[in-house]
Design a protein around this motif. Structure first.
Motif, PDB file in Angstrom:
ATOM      1  N   SER A   9       0.849  -1.179   0.000  1.00 54.14           N
ATOM      2  CA  SER A   9       0.000   0.000   0.000  1.00 54.14           C
ATOM      3  C   SER A   9       0.888   1.232   0.000  1.00 54.14           C
ATOM      4  N   GLY A  10       0.283   2.362  -0.317  1.00 56.13           N
ATOM      5  CA  GLY A  10       1.053   3.600  -0.395  1.00 56.13           C
ATOM      6  C   GLY A  10       1.255   3.994  -1.836  1.00 56.13           C
ATOM      7  N   PRO A  11       2.051   5.055  -2.071  1.00 53.90           N
ATOM      8  CA  PRO A  11       2.316   5.477  -3.449  1.00 53.90           C
ATOM      9  C   PRO A  11       2.882   4.326  -4.276  1.00 53.90           C
ATOM     10  N   LEU A  12       2.455   4.232  -5.524  1.00 53.46           N
ATOM     11  CA  LEU A  12       2.825   3.110  -6.377  1.00 53.46           C
ATOM     12  C   LEU A  12       4.039   3.417  -7.250  1.00 53.46           C
ATOM     13  N   ILE A  13       4.983   2.483  -7.262  1.00 55.47           N
ATOM     14  CA  ILE A  13       6.148   2.529  -8.140  1.00 55.47           C
ATOM     15  C   ILE A  13       5.982   1.390  -9.139  1.00 55.47           C
ATOM     16  N   PHE A  78       3.536  -8.531 -10.504  1.00 63.75           N
ATOM     17  CA  PHE A  78       3.415  -8.775  -9.071  1.00 63.75           C
ATOM     18  C   PHE A  78       3.326  -7.473  -8.300  1.00 63.75           C
ATOM     19  N   ALA A  79       2.463  -7.451  -7.285  1.00 62.35           N
ATOM     20  CA  ALA A  79       2.371  -6.317  -6.374  1.00 62.35           C
ATOM     21  C   ALA A  79       3.093  -6.700  -5.091  1.00 62.35           C
ATOM     22  N   SER A  80       3.879  -5.770  -4.588  1.00 59.65           N
ATOM     23  CA  SER A  80       4.682  -6.029  -3.400  1.00 59.65           C
ATOM     24  C   SER A  80       4.984  -4.720  -2.701  1.00 59.65           C
ATOM     25  N   ARG A  81       5.733  -4.804  -1.619  1.00 63.05           N
ATOM     26  CA  ARG A  81       6.269  -3.609  -0.967  1.00 63.05           C
ATOM     27  C   ARG A  81       7.548  -3.223  -1.689  1.00 63.05           C
ATOM     28  N   HIS A  88       6.044   2.740   0.153  1.00 61.40           N
ATOM     29  CA  HIS A  88       5.626   2.676  -1.241  1.00 61.40           C
ATOM     30  C   HIS A  88       5.263   1.240  -1.624  1.00 61.40           C
ATOM     31  N   ALA A  89       4.310   1.131  -2.518  1.00 62.27           N
ATOM     32  CA  ALA A  89       3.946  -0.155  -3.104  1.00 62.27           C
ATOM     33  C   ALA A  89       4.672  -0.303  -4.438  1.00 62.27           C
ATOM     34  N   LEU A  90       4.862  -1.530  -4.861  1.00 61.01           N
ATOM     35  CA  LEU A  90       5.576  -1.813  -6.099  1.00 61.01           C
ATOM     36  C   LEU A  90       4.704  -2.669  -7.002  1.00 61.01           C
ATOM     37  N   LEU A  91       4.656  -2.321  -8.269  1.00 60.68           N
ATOM     38  CA  LEU A  91       4.039  -3.168  -9.287  1.00 60.68           C
ATOM     39  C   LEU A  91       5.142  -3.496 -10.271  1.00 60.68           C
ATOM     40  N   ALA A  92       5.523  -4.760 -10.316  1.00 58.76           N
ATOM     41  CA  ALA A  92       6.664  -5.180 -11.137  1.00 58.76           C
ATOM     42  C   ALA A  92       6.232  -6.185 -12.182  1.00 58.76           C
ATOM     43  N   THR A  93       6.582  -5.903 -13.428  1.00 64.13           N
ATOM     44  CA  THR A  93       6.446  -6.882 -14.497  1.00 64.13           C
ATOM     45  C   THR A  93       7.803  -7.567 -14.595  1.00 64.13           C
ATOM     46  N   VAL A  94       7.810  -8.876 -14.400  1.00 59.38           N
ATOM     47  CA  VAL A  94       9.068  -9.623 -14.331  1.00 59.38           C
ATOM     48  C   VAL A  94       9.148 -10.616 -15.483  1.00 59.38           C
TER      49      VAL A  94
END
Length: 141
Positions: A9-13, A78-81, A88-94
């Motif tokens: 949760s929090g601002p998304l990166i 994937f969504a993660s910290r 900040h939250a992280l949205l990563a395409t791996v």
């Protein structure tokens, strides 16, 4: 595959990254200057870039690695910290790649290392994305 843990949760990166896989099963992780967590090589997109384009550009800038889109396979989104940006939250395409690479630490990278996913799941120096999502998938858990 998208996973959204409660802690994200929090601002998304938003980032795109590549899990380079060696024949011995090890995965390349990097640590950026001024940080303590190891993460997959990659980074944030520039205006109009696709996830594939971002991942390819970032690994070249950070490690001097040239990889073609045809050498990448989507592992998932994937969504993660975020590892290095508290709150900040992280949205990563791996993506994964079995391309033979010889990384050269440059740009903002201070260190690169090859880790076994099954062992690195419990390594507190690895980013939450790696420990919670990528390594369990690669280790077959």
């Amino acid at each position: 595959m998208t996973a959204a843990p409660e802690a994200a949760s929090g601002p998304l990166i938003t980032v795109a990254a590549i899990a380079f896989l060696r024949a011995d099963g090890r995965v390349l992780t990097v640590r950026k200057r001024g940080t303590s967590a190891f993460m997959l090589p990659g980074g944030k997109p520039e205006n109009g870039e696709s996830a594939v384009e971002t991942a390819i550009r970032e690994v070249h800038e950070e490690l001097g690695i040239r990889v073609a889109a045809t050498q990448l396979n989507l592992l998932g989104a994937f969504a993660s910290r975020a590892a290095n940006e508290a709150g900040h939250a992280l949205l990563a395409t791996v993506f994964t790649s079995r391309a033979a690479v010889a990384p050269v630490v440059q740009a903002e990278i201070d260190e690169a290392r090859w880790v076994l996913p099954a062992a690195a799941i419990d390594d507190a120096t690895e980013a939450p994305l790696n420990r919670e999502h990528v390594f369990p998938l690669l280790a077959g858990r």
